[in-house]
Design a protein around this motif. Structure first.
Motif, mmCIF file in Angstrom:
data_model
loop_
_atom_site.group_PDB
_atom_site.id
_atom_site.type_symbol
_atom_site.label_atom_id
_atom_site.label_comp_id
_atom_site.label_asym_id
_atom_site.label_seq_id
_atom_site.Cartn_x
_atom_site.Cartn_y
_atom_site.Cartn_z
ATOM 1 N N VAL A 151 0.863 -1.179 0.000
ATOM 2 C CA VAL A 151 0.000 0.000 0.000
ATOM 3 C C VAL A 151 0.898 1.227 0.000
ATOM 4 O O VAL A 151 1.800 1.341 0.824
ATOM 5 C CB VAL A 151 -0.931 0.022 1.231
ATOM 6 C CG1 VAL A 151 -1.748 1.305 1.262
ATOM 7 C CG2 VAL A 151 -1.833 -1.202 1.244
ATOM 8 N N ASN A 164 0.837 5.632 -0.327
ATOM 9 C CA ASN A 164 -0.009 6.802 -0.127
ATOM 10 C C ASN A 164 0.352 7.823 -1.202
ATOM 11 O O ASN A 164 1.455 8.365 -1.199
ATOM 12 C CB ASN A 164 0.234 7.367 1.273
ATOM 13 C CG ASN A 164 -0.728 8.470 1.607
ATOM 14 O OD1 ASN A 164 -1.029 9.325 0.782
ATOM 15 N ND2 ASN A 164 -1.195 8.475 2.833
ATOM 16 N N PRO A 223 -4.551 6.288 0.124
ATOM 17 C CA PRO A 223 -3.921 4.965 0.171
ATOM 18 C C PRO A 223 -4.315 4.153 -1.064
ATOM 19 O O PRO A 223 -5.476 4.122 -1.456
ATOM 20 C CB PRO A 223 -4.498 4.331 1.432
ATOM 21 C CG PRO A 223 -5.057 5.462 2.223
ATOM 22 C CD PRO A 223 -5.458 6.511 1.235
ATOM 23 N N THR A 224 -3.320 3.507 -1.678
ATOM 24 C CA THR A 224 -3.534 2.738 -2.895
ATOM 25 C C THR A 224 -2.908 1.363 -2.733
ATOM 26 O O THR A 224 -1.695 1.260 -2.532
ATOM 27 C CB THR A 224 -2.905 3.468 -4.110
ATOM 28 O OG1 THR A 224 -3.437 4.791 -4.176
ATOM 29 C CG2 THR A 224 -3.186 2.729 -5.394
ATOM 30 N N LYS A 225 -3.739 0.321 -2.823
ATOM 31 C CA LYS A 225 -3.266 -1.056 -2.668
ATOM 32 C C LYS A 225 -2.914 -1.642 -4.031
ATOM 33 O O LYS A 225 -3.656 -1.473 -4.998
ATOM 34 C CB LYS A 225 -4.342 -1.907 -2.016
ATOM 35 C CG LYS A 225 -3.973 -3.368 -1.879
ATOM 36 C CD LYS A 225 -5.125 -4.166 -1.300
ATOM 37 C CE LYS A 225 -4.828 -5.645 -1.335
ATOM 38 N NZ LYS A 225 -5.961 -6.439 -0.864
ATOM 39 N N SER A 236 5.912 -0.075 0.791
ATOM 40 C CA SER A 236 5.119 1.023 1.339
ATOM 41 C C SER A 236 5.807 2.306 0.883
ATOM 42 O O SER A 236 6.972 2.292 0.505
ATOM 43 C CB SER A 236 5.020 0.949 2.867
ATOM 44 O OG SER A 236 6.316 0.959 3.455
ATOM 45 N N ALA A 265 5.206 6.951 0.169
ATOM 46 C CA ALA A 265 4.343 8.136 0.110
ATOM 47 C C ALA A 265 4.880 9.101 -0.933
ATOM 48 O O ALA A 265 6.090 9.294 -1.061
ATOM 49 C CB ALA A 265 4.267 8.815 1.468
#
Length: 156
Positions: A97, A99, A104-106, A144, A146
């Motif tokens: 995931v 950001n 949030p984008t899976k 993960s 951002a």
């Protein structure tokens, strides 16, 4: 795991150990390795734990999967006209995931973490190996990250 002992010895200078070392309390004087990425580089297992500084138009390949390998990738400037990519050595083994601009984008079964042309200084990815599978479509590398702007980062 080794034998626990209460016998202590103060030793100066560099020390090398041929097995795991257990530390109780704070580990002092330890610094993370910082690597400036170059185009076409393949990271090594020995570089696990490093912060990798990424600029514009850089392609990086992760090493062969080994449990616990981990790297943090940080854009050191706005990515310009070219993207920068971190690729898994086996297709479709990244998942996680990220950001993107507060959303949030899976993603699953993907191959690359990408700093896109809208990436800004400070955008980041953290990639951790959680399996040693060599089969495509297996979850091996957890991602993960951002990105501050829309279309700044992605995993595809």
């Amino acid at each position: 795991m080794g034998v626990r002992s209460n016998s202590h010895q103060l030793v100066g200078g560099l020390q090398y150990f041929d097995s795991d070392v257990q530390v109780e309390g704070a580990l002092q004087g330890h610094k993370q390795e910082v690597i400036t990425a170059t185009d076409g580089m393949t990271l090594t297992a020995e570089q696990s734990g490093a912060i990798v500084v990424v600029g514009d138009n850089i392609d990086i390949t992760l090493p062969t999967a080994a449990l616990g390998l981990n790297y943090k990738f940080v854009a050191n400037a706005d990515i310009g006209s070219d993207t920068s990519k971190i690729s898994a050595p086996v297709s479709n083994t990244m998942f996680g995931v990220i950001n993107i601009n507060g959303t949030p984008t899976k993603k699953v079964d993907v191959h690359e973490a990408i700093f896109k042309t809208a990436s800004n200084e400070g955008d980041w990815f953290e990639i951790v190996c959680v399996s040693t599978s060599t089969s495509a479509d297996d979850p091996v590398w957890h991602v993960s990250g951002a990105g501050a702007a829309a279309n700044s980062i992605d995993i595809t």
